[in-house]
Structures are given as C-alpha cells and as structure tokens.
Design a protein around this motif. Structure first.
Motif: not given
Length: 340
Positions: A99-118
């Motif tokens: 689930l966390s991997a799925g949420l990471v992809i959804l967040a990055i695809n939505a434009g959330v910066p990956s350093p903030l996603v971590l």
C-alpha cells in the motif's frame, strides 16, 4: 565477630576452588551463547552448499542480485525483529509495504515533490503501527488478530487503488534515483538495509530502550514491576515496524517505478521466517537484529541458488517451509542449552 568470619573465609576459599576446577568456556561455547549462533552456522552451510552445486554462484552478478533481493525484505525484517523481541507480531507488514508503494506513486504522479513524499509515507507508517499497538495493548486483543485484520484491510485498499492493474510513475524522478544506485557492485537499497541493521542493533544492545524491549517481551508483568512502561514500549515497536514497511515500499518504487495489487503478498511470512531463522523466540524477549539480517541473506541465497541449479521456482515455497521447521528446532535446542 571472629566466629562468623571464619566460615565466611572458608566459603570463599571453597568457591574459589570450585571456580578454578570449572573448565574455561571454549570459543564455540561462547558463540553458542549468542542468539544468532545457529544462523551463523546455517548461513555458512547454505553458502558452501550452493557454492558447490549452483553454477556461477560466485559471480559478481549473482552476488549483486543477492544483496538487491535481500534489501527490501531486510528493511521489513528489521522492524519485525524489533517487534518480536518485544513479544508481539505484525502480519500486516506485507500489505502495508504494498500500500505504501501505491501511495508513493499516486502522490508523485499528483505533483507532490518526492523529497516531501518520503517523510509523509514514514508518518503514515508510524500512524498505522501506533493504531495497531494501541488496539493490542489497550483492548487486550492478540496482535495476530489485529494485524491479520490489517493485512486484509490494507490489501483491499491497494486493490481499490490499482483496480487490479499495475500503476506506474508518469515520469522518472531524480530523487528516487538516489535510492537506486550501484557502488562497487553493491546496490543502493542494500546500504539502507545495512545502515538500519547497525542503528537498530545499537539501540537494542546499548540503550535503555533496547533493554526495555527485551524486558517487555520476556514478561510484560515483571517488566512493569521493575518500572518499565511495557505497553508504551510495545506501541513504539509496532510504530517502528510499520514505518520500516513503508520505507521499504518507498525504496521499492525507486527500484521498480511501479506497483501492482499483489506487491508484498506473503512478505510478512518471509519476514517472520527470517527473524526466527535469525534466532528470535516466538515467545518474545530473545532475538538479534544481526541474526535477522543473516536470516534474510539465507532466504535470498536459497532463492538464487535454486534458480541457478535449475530447480523449479515452485519448490522455493517448500524449501522455505522446511527451513522454518529446521530453524525452530535448532533455535529451541540452542535456547535449552543456554538455559533461556
């Protein structure tokens, strides 16, 4: 006063004489006192076996694959080992990982910066684990029931997110690439794994919190009698376990750039297996982070070795089940020998 001193001195002399007669422990005896003693021998045996019977097992490519395949499971196993030492279980880590991997992809695809996603995904993991811990400690429900329900719930959420189809990153992410690199033939995720092993091993062996974990796992009631906040310690252990699963999910996105509905399925059992093979007790209060690390490497060696020997991958599950039984028997004998 003198009449009391005479027998005391005699007793001291008798004790010194007995100690002198007692044979000094050999290196092997001292090794067997360690929780990871059995897994050290097992890891060496598995390595030697596949070195002889598996073609190309010594090659750099196979070694790199071993380290890469063990990294994700190892990150999860670090958390699971900590929780099992505290006397609890978490069967939801595989689903939390997916689930966390799925949420990471959804967040990055939505434009959330990956350093903030971590940090966001780590906080989500902490919240999930804290909820598990509070339900277990406050309501008195066994951790297997709570986390089994979590396993099904989080897997269902991932199925709803993916609709049964893989989801992928829309574009390469530079920050994620920093997690998927190669240095001197060693894959980047393995450095994360080893770093976490070093941190958690230090915490368990050299800090008060580590002592509290062992005390809470050995006997929560006795630990409370000694002033240890056993329930609080176990809640923290639950939170760390889910956070490690979420970190593993983030690292897996850096490696695969995609996730499917079955990501992490069965991983919770492999993590428990690695920890048990590493010398941990299912009853809590006994275990080793280093042992869990070696247990993960054994699982990776078996997986790679069977493939190189041309044995069907279907036999992997059978081999893992047999390994669990053998590990349980060996660890039980070691604990009896050590009087644990």
């Amino acid at each position: 006063m003198q009449t009391n001193a005479i027998p005391t001195a005699a007793n001291e002399k008798d004790g010194a004489a007995i100690s002198a007669k007692r044979p000094e422990k050999s290196f092997f005896d001292k090794l067997m006192l360690r929780p990871e003693s059995g897994v050290v021998i097992a890891a060496a045996s598995v390595y030697l076996f596949f070195s002889v019977f598996a073609p190309h097992f010594f090659s750099d490519r196979v070694a790199s694959n071993l380290l890469l395949s063990s990294a994700t499971l190892g990150i999860i196993a670090v958390g699971v080992a900590t929780l099992m030492i505290a006397g609890q279980f978490d069967l939801s880590v595989g689903s939390v990982y997916g689930l966390s991997a799925g949420l990471v992809i959804l967040a990055i695809n939505a434009g959330v910066p990956s350093p903030l996603v971590l940090p966001m995904i780590l906080v989500i993991g902490l919240c999930i684990g804290t909820i598990h811990g509070l339900l277990v400690t406050r309501l008195g429900i066994h951790s297997l029931i709570i986390t089994l329900g979590g396993l099904m719930f989080y897997r269902g959420v991932l199925l709803a997110i993916t609709q049964g189809f893989p989801i992928r990153l829309q574009a390469p992410d530079p920050f994620l690439r920093a997690f998927d690199f190669m240095f001197l033939g060693i894959p980047g995720p393995f450095f994360w794994f080893i770093g976490l092993v070093a941190i958690f091993a230090f915490v368990l062996t050299s800090t008060r919190f580590g002592n509290w974990l062992f005390a809470a796992g050995g006997s929560a009631e006795a630990a409370r009698g000694m002033g240890v906040p056993a329930e609080k310690v176990q809640v923290i252990a639950f939170a760390l376990t889910s956070m490690m699963a979420c970190l593993a999910g983030f690292v897996s996105v850096a490696r695969f750039s995609s996730v499917d509905a079955l990501r992490g399925q069965g991983m919770e059992l492999e993590a428990v297996l690695a920890v048990v093979v590493g010398g941990a007790s299912l009853n809590g209060g006994y275990g080793s982070i280093v042992g869990a690390c070696l247990g993960v490497l054994i699982i990776a060696m078996i997986q790679q070795g069977l493939l190189l020997m041309g044995i069907s991958a279907y036999w992997y599950q059978a081999g893992i089940g047999l390994l669990l039984i053998v590990a349980a028997v060996v660890n039980q004998r070691v604990r009896i020998r050590n009087g644990v």
